[in-house]
Design a protein around this motif. Structure first.
Motif, PDB file in Angstrom:
ATOM      1  N   ALA A 112      26.835  69.062  26.520  1.00 11.59           N
ATOM      2  CA  ALA A 112      25.890  69.470  25.476  1.00 11.59           C
ATOM      3  C   ALA A 112      26.054  70.948  25.145  1.00 11.59           C
ATOM      4  O   ALA A 112      26.055  71.336  23.964  1.00 11.59           O
ATOM      5  CB  ALA A 112      24.460  69.189  25.923  1.00 11.59           C
ATOM      6  N   GLY A 134      16.151  68.798  16.617  1.00  8.56           N
ATOM      7  CA  GLY A 134      17.136  68.418  17.632  1.00  8.56           C
ATOM      8  C   GLY A 134      16.531  68.231  19.003  1.00  8.56           C
ATOM      9  O   GLY A 134      15.358  68.538  19.243  1.00  8.56           O
ATOM     10  N   GLN A 144      20.575  72.431  16.865  1.00  8.20           N
ATOM     11  CA  GLN A 144      19.808  71.260  17.300  1.00  8.20           C
ATOM     12  C   GLN A 144      20.091  70.971  18.770  1.00  8.20           C
ATOM     13  O   GLN A 144      19.186  70.671  19.532  1.00  8.20           O
ATOM     14  CB  GLN A 144      20.183  70.031  16.472  1.00  8.20           C
ATOM     15  N   LYS A 145      21.357  71.051  19.146  1.00  8.02           N
ATOM     16  CA  LYS A 145      21.765  70.757  20.520  1.00  8.02           C
ATOM     17  C   LYS A 145      21.327  71.852  21.490  1.00  8.02           C
ATOM     18  O   LYS A 145      20.834  71.567  22.570  1.00  8.02           O
ATOM     19  CB  LYS A 145      23.289  70.598  20.604  1.00  8.02           C
ATOM     20  N   GLY A 154      27.372  72.251  21.593  1.00  3.28           N
ATOM     21  CA  GLY A 154      26.468  73.142  20.860  1.00  3.28           C
ATOM     22  C   GLY A 154      27.090  74.489  20.558  1.00  3.28           C
ATOM     23  O   GLY A 154      26.955  75.018  19.447  1.00  3.28           O
ATOM     24  N   THR A 168      19.914  66.598  24.443  1.00  2.39           N
ATOM     25  CA  THR A 168      21.317  66.408  24.082  1.00  2.39           C
ATOM     26  C   THR A 168      22.133  66.005  25.296  1.00  2.39           C
ATOM     27  O   THR A 168      23.043  65.171  25.192  1.00  2.39           O
ATOM     28  CB  THR A 168      21.886  67.685  23.434  1.00  2.39           C
ATOM     29  N   MET A 184      24.446  62.848  25.478  1.00  2.20           N
ATOM     30  CA  MET A 184      25.876  62.988  25.776  1.00  2.20           C
ATOM     31  C   MET A 184      26.273  62.074  26.932  1.00  2.20           C
ATOM     32  O   MET A 184      27.327  61.439  26.885  1.00  2.20           O
ATOM     33  CB  MET A 184      26.217  64.449  26.120  1.00  2.20           C
TER      34      MET A 184
END
Length: 188
Positions: free
Chosen positions: A58, A36, A28-29, A62, A42, A46
Protein backbone atom coordinates in the motif's frame (compact mmCIF):
# COMPACT_ATOMS: atom_id res chain seq x y z
CA UNK A 1 1.55 31.77 -30.41
CA UNK A 2 4.80 30.12 -31.41
CA UNK A 3 5.22 26.40 -31.84
CA UNK A 4 7.49 26.06 -28.78
CA UNK A 5 5.13 28.01 -26.57
CA UNK A 6 2.18 25.82 -27.65
CA UNK A 7 4.17 22.63 -27.04
CA UNK A 8 5.25 23.81 -23.58
CA UNK A 9 1.70 24.83 -22.67
CA UNK A 10 0.42 21.47 -23.90
CA UNK A 11 3.00 19.59 -21.81
CA UNK A 12 2.06 21.71 -18.79
CA UNK A 13 -1.63 20.90 -19.26
CA UNK A 14 -1.00 17.16 -19.63
CA UNK A 15 1.38 17.16 -16.66
CA UNK A 16 -1.08 19.01 -14.42
CA UNK A 17 -4.03 16.82 -15.41
CA UNK A 18 -2.28 13.48 -15.27
CA UNK A 19 -0.18 14.38 -12.26
CA UNK A 20 -3.23 15.67 -10.41
CA UNK A 21 -5.22 12.50 -11.03
CA UNK A 22 -2.28 10.30 -9.99
CA UNK A 23 -1.68 12.39 -6.86
CA UNK A 24 -5.33 12.14 -5.82
CA UNK A 25 -5.34 8.39 -6.46
CA UNK A 26 -2.22 7.91 -4.33
CA UNK A 27 -3.49 10.25 -1.59
CA UNK A 28 -6.50 7.96 -1.21
CA UNK A 29 -4.11 5.12 -0.39
CA UNK A 30 -1.68 7.05 1.79
CA UNK A 31 -3.88 9.48 3.68
CA UNK A 32 -7.48 8.34 3.18
CA UNK A 33 -8.23 11.57 1.32
CA UNK A 34 -10.96 11.79 -1.32
CA UNK A 35 -12.85 8.83 0.14
CA UNK A 36 -9.86 6.49 0.16
CA UNK A 37 -9.04 3.78 2.67
CA UNK A 38 -5.77 5.22 3.95
CA UNK A 39 -2.83 2.93 4.66
CA UNK A 40 -4.77 0.42 6.78
CA UNK A 41 -7.74 0.09 4.45
CA UNK A 42 -5.50 -0.04 1.40
CA UNK A 43 -3.24 -2.63 3.06
CA UNK A 44 -6.25 -4.92 3.60
CA UNK A 45 -7.35 -4.42 0.00
CA UNK A 46 -3.83 -5.08 -1.28
CA UNK A 47 -3.65 -8.34 0.71
CA UNK A 48 -7.01 -9.39 -0.75
CA UNK A 49 -5.69 -8.68 -4.25
CA UNK A 50 -2.64 -10.87 -3.66
CA UNK A 51 -0.03 -8.20 -2.84
CA UNK A 52 1.97 -9.27 0.20
CA UNK A 53 2.79 -7.78 2.61
CA UNK A 54 -0.23 -5.52 2.30
CA UNK A 55 1.03 -2.51 4.23
CA UNK A 56 4.33 -2.32 2.36
CA UNK A 57 2.46 -2.76 -0.93
CA UNK A 58 0.00 0.00 0.00
CA UNK A 59 2.81 2.41 0.86
CA UNK A 60 4.73 1.61 -2.34
CA UNK A 61 1.64 2.00 -4.54
CA UNK A 62 0.61 5.20 -2.77
CA UNK A 63 4.08 6.73 -3.06
CA UNK A 64 4.40 5.74 -6.71
CA UNK A 65 1.05 7.33 -7.52
CA UNK A 66 1.02 10.37 -5.22
CA UNK A 67 4.73 11.09 -5.37
CA UNK A 68 5.02 10.40 -9.08
CA UNK A 69 1.89 12.45 -9.74
CA UNK A 70 3.03 15.44 -7.70
CA UNK A 71 6.46 15.43 -9.32
CA UNK A 72 4.90 15.14 -12.79
CA UNK A 73 2.58 18.06 -12.09
CA UNK A 74 5.55 20.16 -10.96
CA UNK A 75 7.75 18.92 -13.78
CA UNK A 76 10.39 17.87 -11.25
CA UNK A 77 12.66 14.84 -11.78
CA UNK A 78 10.35 14.06 -14.67
CA UNK A 79 11.95 10.77 -15.82
CA UNK A 80 11.82 9.32 -12.30
CA UNK A 81 8.31 10.67 -11.73
CA UNK A 82 6.98 9.21 -14.97
CA UNK A 83 8.69 5.88 -14.37
CA UNK A 84 7.44 5.61 -10.78
CA UNK A 85 3.85 6.37 -11.77
CA UNK A 86 4.01 3.99 -14.74
CA UNK A 87 5.40 1.24 -12.51
CA UNK A 88 2.64 1.74 -9.94
CA UNK A 89 0.04 1.57 -12.69
CA UNK A 90 1.54 -1.74 -13.89
CA UNK A 91 0.38 -3.26 -10.60
CA UNK A 92 -3.11 -1.86 -11.12
CA UNK A 93 -3.18 -3.21 -14.66
CA UNK A 94 -2.33 -6.68 -13.32
CA UNK A 95 -5.29 -6.53 -10.94
CA UNK A 96 -7.75 -5.50 -13.65
CA UNK A 97 -6.35 -7.66 -16.47
CA UNK A 98 -8.69 -10.65 -15.90
CA UNK A 99 -11.65 -8.39 -16.70
CA UNK A 100 -10.39 -7.42 -20.16
CA UNK A 101 -9.46 -4.01 -21.50
CA UNK A 102 -12.49 -1.76 -21.02
CA UNK A 103 -13.09 -0.07 -17.67
CA UNK A 104 -16.83 -0.59 -17.99
CA UNK A 105 -16.30 -4.30 -17.38
CA UNK A 106 -13.72 -3.67 -14.64
CA UNK A 107 -10.82 -3.85 -17.09
CA UNK A 108 -7.43 -2.19 -17.15
CA UNK A 109 -8.16 0.65 -19.59
CA UNK A 110 -7.88 3.45 -17.01
CA UNK A 111 -4.70 2.43 -15.15
CA UNK A 112 -3.04 1.50 -18.44
CA UNK A 113 -3.79 4.94 -19.84
CA UNK A 114 -2.52 6.72 -16.74
CA UNK A 115 0.66 4.65 -16.83
CA UNK A 116 1.09 5.25 -20.54
CA UNK A 117 0.75 9.02 -20.23
CA UNK A 118 3.01 9.17 -17.15
CA UNK A 119 5.65 7.11 -18.92
CA UNK A 120 5.38 9.21 -22.04
CA UNK A 121 5.89 12.39 -20.03
CA UNK A 122 8.90 10.80 -18.37
CA UNK A 123 10.44 10.20 -21.78
CA UNK A 124 9.32 13.46 -23.48
CA UNK A 125 10.31 15.72 -20.62
CA UNK A 126 8.35 18.42 -18.82
CA UNK A 127 8.75 21.39 -21.13
CA UNK A 128 9.69 24.95 -20.29
CA UNK A 129 7.09 25.58 -17.56
CA UNK A 130 8.58 23.19 -15.03
CA UNK A 131 10.84 22.83 -12.05
CA UNK A 132 13.25 20.82 -14.19
CA UNK A 133 13.60 23.78 -16.58
CA UNK A 134 14.24 26.16 -13.67
CA UNK A 135 17.07 23.92 -12.40
CA UNK A 136 18.73 23.46 -15.78
CA UNK A 137 17.30 19.94 -16.24
CA UNK A 138 19.70 18.50 -13.64
CA UNK A 139 17.26 15.70 -12.82
CA UNK A 140 16.06 15.28 -16.40
CA UNK A 141 19.05 13.88 -18.26
CA UNK A 142 19.07 10.99 -20.76
CA UNK A 143 20.84 8.71 -18.27
CA UNK A 144 18.05 9.38 -15.77
CA UNK A 145 15.46 8.21 -18.29
CA UNK A 146 17.21 4.89 -18.81
CA UNK A 147 17.96 4.36 -15.10
CA UNK A 148 14.49 5.34 -13.88
CA UNK A 149 12.63 3.17 -16.35
CA UNK A 150 14.97 0.21 -15.83
CA UNK A 151 14.48 0.31 -12.05
CA UNK A 152 10.72 0.84 -12.37
CA UNK A 153 10.32 -2.00 -14.87
CA UNK A 154 12.36 -4.39 -12.72
CA UNK A 155 10.33 -3.49 -9.63
CA UNK A 156 7.03 -3.88 -11.50
CA UNK A 157 8.06 -7.29 -12.87
CA UNK A 158 9.08 -8.45 -9.39
CA UNK A 159 5.92 -7.20 -7.66
CA UNK A 160 3.49 -8.44 -10.30
CA UNK A 161 5.33 -11.76 -10.55
CA UNK A 162 5.18 -12.26 -6.77
CA UNK A 163 1.46 -11.45 -6.85
CA UNK A 164 0.86 -13.97 -9.64
CA UNK A 165 2.68 -16.69 -7.66
CA UNK A 166 0.68 -15.83 -4.53
CA UNK A 167 -2.61 -16.07 -6.42
CA UNK A 168 -1.63 -19.44 -7.92
CA UNK A 169 -0.74 -20.77 -4.47
CA UNK A 170 -4.04 -19.52 -3.03
CA UNK A 171 -5.98 -21.14 -5.88
CA UNK A 172 -4.15 -24.45 -5.42
CA UNK A 173 -4.80 -24.37 -1.66
CA UNK A 174 -8.50 -23.62 -2.20
CA UNK A 175 -8.80 -26.46 -4.73
CA UNK A 176 -7.05 -28.84 -2.33
CA UNK A 177 -9.32 -27.77 0.51
CA UNK A 178 -12.40 -28.29 -1.68
CA UNK A 179 -11.14 -31.75 -2.66
CA UNK A 180 -10.49 -32.62 0.99
CA UNK A 181 -14.00 -31.50 1.94
CA UNK A 182 -15.67 -33.79 -0.63
CA UNK A 183 -17.19 -36.92 0.92
CA UNK A 184 -15.41 -40.12 -0.02
CA UNK A 185 -18.04 -42.06 -1.99
CA UNK A 186 -15.94 -45.23 -2.06
CA UNK A 187 -16.49 -45.73 1.67
CA UNK A 188 -19.54 -47.86 2.66
Amino acid sequence: MGHLLRRDLGLLAVRLGTGGVLFAHGAQKLFGWFGGGGIDGTAKAMEAMGFHPGKRSAIAAGLGEAGGGLLLALGAATPAAGAAAAGAMAGAVAVHRPHGFFAMQGGYEYPAYLGYVAGSLGVAGPGRYSFDHLTGYRLDRPVMIVAAFAVSAAAAVAVVGRRERTLKEQTAEAEQQAADDQPDETQP
